[in-house]
Design an enzyme around this catalytic site. Structure first.
Site, PDB file in Angstrom:
ATOM      1  N   LYS A  15      40.431  45.599  38.481  1.00 47.10           N
ATOM      2  CA  LYS A  15      39.700  45.273  39.709  1.00 47.10           C
ATOM      3  C   LYS A  15      40.350  44.105  40.445  1.00 47.10           C
ATOM      4  CE  LYS A  15      36.524  42.405  39.554  1.00 47.10           C
ATOM      5  NZ  LYS A  15      36.287  40.950  39.779  1.00 47.10           N
ATOM      6  N   LYS A  28      42.025  32.119  44.369  1.00 47.03           N
ATOM      7  CA  LYS A  28      41.731  32.692  43.043  1.00 47.03           C
ATOM      8  C   LYS A  28      42.526  33.971  42.817  1.00 47.03           C
ATOM      9  CE  LYS A  28      39.739  33.701  39.132  1.00 47.03           C
ATOM     10  NZ  LYS A  28      38.374  34.223  39.019  1.00 47.03           N
TER      11      LYS A  28
END
Length: 303
Positions: free
Chosen positions: A244, A177
């Site tokens: 992030k 991911k």
């Protein structure tokens, strides 16, 4: 709650932009669902939809054997899964915890043995497909962890995702991911620079979009980003979330001793945009910095 009822119940913690639609799809597919979120209004909405409300992650774990965490940050994940009121406090042997957030895979791996001591399996299953895919139930799930545990919860994941891929040991789904996100998030910076450069050179950004859409410069990231820039649609994937993610990508590379050039540069672009107060806006809102630097707006020319 009876043991039989508990075995048929899914706990879902984190009812945000992605988690909300995912939990709703679980209900639509007939799963019994117990939910928790720090935003009580979101919990109340799900109670109206037929879910049960929990007072916290531990309370949710008392009522379900499949325990899903879908929160924003690594710290939040650690609190939900292993905190003083986390899943681990009430989870039972045979339960499966699924972390579906994009977080630090090393931190998740550190939690694995703690759960295994209680006979609780841990899977990482971050998803791609953005909010649209979450609402339509057509996400891609990237899974790391025990294959048998995956098969146990596959029906639950299949209620939210149409493609479920097992990548190996715990953390491998997250690694996949992060790499996928990196290709998208770094590309967005280059898209902003390209459109800003073209506008500065006198090109019509709308004509640039139409041209690039049919050339080798086209991409999923371009089709997502360019229309939002031209139409000034800056509500979407929050800059804080993008930052992030890119920070996690660079941290992973650092932990593996690998140099990372483009992601580190993109990280600074997003950080500059956050410093300008754009943290709650879609990451493409960073185009406003380039417009300040060039003194040229990136928008379609008036005919």
């Amino acid at each position: 709650m009876s043991k039989q009822a508990r075995e048929k119940t899914v706990a879902f913690v984190g009812l945000g932009q992605m988690g909300g639609p995912m939990a709703e799809n679980l209900l639509k597919k007939g799963h019994a669902v117990v939910v928790y979120d720090i935003d009580k209004r979101k919990v109340s909405r799900f109670v109206e939809l037929g879910a049960q409300a929990a007072t916290g992650p531990a309370d949710a774990a008392r009522q379900a054997c499949v325990l899903i965490s879908m929160v924003d940050t690594t710290a939040q994940m650690e609190e939900v899964i292993a905190g003083p009121d986390g899943f681990i406090q009430a989870a039972q042997a045979g339960d499966v915890v699924i972390s579906m957030s994009t977080i630090d895979l090393m931190a998740l791996r550190r939690l694995h043995p703690k759960l295994m001591q209680k006979g609780v399996e841990l899977l990482d299953s971050p998803v791609t497909g953005m909010e649209k895919g979450a609402k339509e139930g057509v996400l891609n799930a990237y899974v790391g962890g025990d294959a048998a545990a995956l098969e146990k919860v596959r029906p639950v994941l299949a209620s939210m995702a149409t493609k479920i891929t097992h990548f190996g040991a715990i953390g491998q789904g997250l690694a996949m991911k992060l790499i996928n996100n990196m290709l998208f998030q770094v590309n967005r910076v280059l898209i902003m620079e390209g459109l800003a450069l073209g506008a500065k050179a006198g090109l019509d950004p709308q004509q640039m979009f139409e041209t690039i859409s049919g050339t080798t410069g086209n991409s999923v990231a371009f089709q997502y980003s360019a229309p939002r820039i031209l139409n000034r649609e800056f509500d979407g994937i929050r800059m804080d979330i993008t930052f992030k993610d890119v920070e996690l990508q660079t941290q992973l590379a650092k932990s593996l001793g690998m140099p990372m050039f483009m992601a580190n540069t993109a990280l600074q672009v997003y950080q500059m945009a956050r410093a300008k107060g754009l943290g709650n806006k879609d990451a493409v809102s960073a185009i406003q910095m380039y417009e300040e630097w060039t003194s040229v707006p990136v928008e379609a020319r008036k005919k």
